[in-house]
Enzyme design. Structure first.
Site, PDB file in Angstrom:
ATOM      1  N   ASN A  27       2.910   1.019   6.770  1.00 11.62           N
ATOM      2  CA  ASN A  27       3.847   0.221   5.799  1.00 11.62           C
ATOM      3  C   ASN A  27       2.755  -1.219   5.472  1.00 11.62           C
ATOM      4  O   ASN A  27       2.536  -2.029   6.706  1.00 11.62           O
ATOM      5  CB  ASN A  27       4.884  -0.194   6.585  1.00 11.62           C
ATOM      6  N   LYS A  30       3.267  -3.465   3.721  1.00 12.45           N
ATOM      7  CA  LYS A  30       4.185  -4.794   3.154  1.00 12.45           C
ATOM      8  C   LYS A  30       3.293  -5.448   1.954  1.00 12.45           C
ATOM      9  O   LYS A  30       2.817  -4.783   1.329  1.00 12.45           O
ATOM     10  CB  LYS A  30       4.126  -5.687   4.368  1.00 12.45           C
ATOM     11  N   HIS A  47      14.085  -1.993   5.779  1.00  5.43           N
ATOM     12  CA  HIS A  47      13.485  -2.617   6.909  1.00  5.43           C
ATOM     13  C   HIS A  47      13.977  -3.753   7.173  1.00  5.43           C
ATOM     14  O   HIS A  47      14.592  -4.830   6.374  1.00  5.43           O
ATOM     15  CB  HIS A  47      11.880  -2.744   6.006  1.00  5.43           C
ATOM     16  N   GLU A  96      12.570  -6.900   7.444  1.00 10.39           N
ATOM     17  CA  GLU A  96      12.282  -7.668   6.720  1.00 10.39           C
ATOM     18  C   GLU A  96      13.107  -8.028   5.428  1.00 10.39           C
ATOM     19  O   GLU A  96      13.269  -9.087   5.009  1.00 10.39           O
ATOM     20  CB  GLU A  96      10.533  -7.727   6.499  1.00 10.39           C
ATOM     21  N   GLU A 119      12.943   0.836  14.449  1.00 11.07           N
ATOM     22  CA  GLU A 119      12.026  -0.324  14.566  1.00 11.07           C
ATOM     23  C   GLU A 119      12.634  -1.425  15.355  1.00 11.07           C
ATOM     24  O   GLU A 119      13.214  -2.275  14.684  1.00 11.07           O
ATOM     25  CB  GLU A 119      11.622  -0.807  13.265  1.00 11.07           C
ATOM     26  N   GLY A 172       5.431  -6.620  14.418  1.00  7.22           N
ATOM     27  CA  GLY A 172       4.448  -7.772  14.269  1.00  7.22           C
ATOM     28  C   GLY A 172       4.249  -8.764  15.458  1.00  7.22           C
ATOM     29  O   GLY A 172       3.525  -9.864  15.189  1.00  7.22           O
TER      30      GLY A 172
HETATM   31  C1  PEP Z   1       6.592  -2.498  10.469  1.00  9.31           C
HETATM   32  O1  PEP Z   1       6.796  -3.463   9.818  1.00  9.31           O
HETATM   33  O2  PEP Z   1       7.334  -1.597   9.785  1.00  9.31           O
HETATM   34  C2  PEP Z   1       5.859  -2.409  11.608  1.00  9.31           C
HETATM   35  C3  PEP Z   1       6.001  -1.488  12.441  1.00  9.31           C
HETATM   36  O3  PEP Z   1       4.807  -3.462  11.727  1.00  9.31           O
HETATM   37  P1  PEP Z   1       3.935  -3.658  12.920  1.00  9.31           P
HETATM   38  O4  PEP Z   1       3.494  -2.244  13.367  1.00  9.31           O
HETATM   39  O5  PEP Z   1       3.128  -4.532  12.498  1.00  9.31           O
HETATM   40  O6  PEP Z   1       4.798  -4.239  14.070  1.00  9.31           O
END
Ligand code: PEP
Length: 253
Positions: free
Chosen positions: A9, A11, A98, A100, A170, A176
């Site tokens: 991903n 982003k 997601h 976000e 997640e 992040g």
């Molecule tokens: C994501 O945003 O889907 C994610 C898993 O981010 P990260 O691996 O940076 O934690």
């Protein structure tokens, strides 16, 4: 069918030329090391990159995903991008729900449910994200929360439609942040999700569901996370922007 999957991903990162360079690096490393991936590989790129990257990946077995789509089919929705548009430029998958998008764009389970239906109608495979905040983790209501996200957004789908879904667990506190769910925490949630799906759609559909883990997954922890029986791969944010790290994660599968 249940598949092992490593999905990136990106982003809102990379210009188009940087994105193409990243893809070229990933392909080069895979070729140089003669890697025969044990999993399906997907890259979730910005809308602006989908066409060029799909063309670039045409002769490979790497698939392209969008990171969102509109909850509307078409019409006067300035700035929105529909599922059919995404399909028409070469994506096969669409990340939906997601955290976000939930957090910064006020996406509710109901809106996400509409997006899921439109993605399916346009032959895009949804990668549905769910997961709890730190507050919910700490007050021990994380199973309830994740179950409600899944029930509200997905449980009006038919058996046939649900069979096409991929779920990504997640935990928001791990995205992040450098914090990762322990392999035990990931496994117990993935097991819970599979049980929940089994109670609604039956054991066969639950058994065939791919459930990915996402949240600071990196080369140093991927193998341990992926070795759990109900963890079918990963949704990778930050580490998917570094070709070497992304390929190392693919090799952990
Ligand atoms: C994501 O945003 O889907 C994610 C898993 O981010 P990260 O691996 O940076 O934690």
């Amino acid at each position: 069918m249940r598949k092992k999957i490593v999905a990136g991903n990106w982003k809102m990162n990379t210009s188009l030329s940087e994105g193409v360079r990243l893809i070229d690096e990933i392909k080069t490393i895979i070729n140089q090391q003669s890697i025969k991936p044990n999993c399906e590989i997907i890259v979730g790129v910005p809308f602006t990159h989908i066409y060029a990257i799909s063309q670039n990946l045409k002769e490979t077995s790497i698939f392209v995903s969008a990171q969102n789509c509109s909850e509307h089919e078409k019409g006067a929705y300035t700035g929105e991008v529909s599922a059919s548009m995404i399909k028409s430029v070469g994506a096969s998958f669409c990340i939906l729900g997601h955290s976000e998008r939930r957090q910064y764009h006020a996406e509710t389970d109901e809106i996400i449910g509409k997006k899921i239906e439109l993605a399916l109608k346009n032959n895009l495979t949804p990668i549905f994200c769910c997961g709890e905040t730190l507050e919910i983790r700490e007050n021990n209501t994380y199973f309830k929360l994740v179950n409600s996200q899944i029930e509200n957004a997905l449980f009006n789908l038919s058996d046939e439609e649900f069979s096409k879904i991929i779920i990504a667990y997640e935990p928001v506190w791990a995205i992040g942040t450098g914090l990762t769910a322990s392999p035990q925490q990931a496994q117990e949630m993935h097991y819970n999700i599979r049980e929940l799906v089994g109670s609604k759609y039956g054991n066969n559909i639950a058994h065939n569901l791919s459930i990915l883990y996402g949240g600071s997954c990196k080369p140093s922890n991927a193998k341990e996370l992926f070795s759990n029986p109900d963890v079918d791969g990963g949704l990778i944010g930050g580490a998917s922007l570094k070709a070497n790290d992304f390929v190392e994660i693919i090799k952990s599968m």
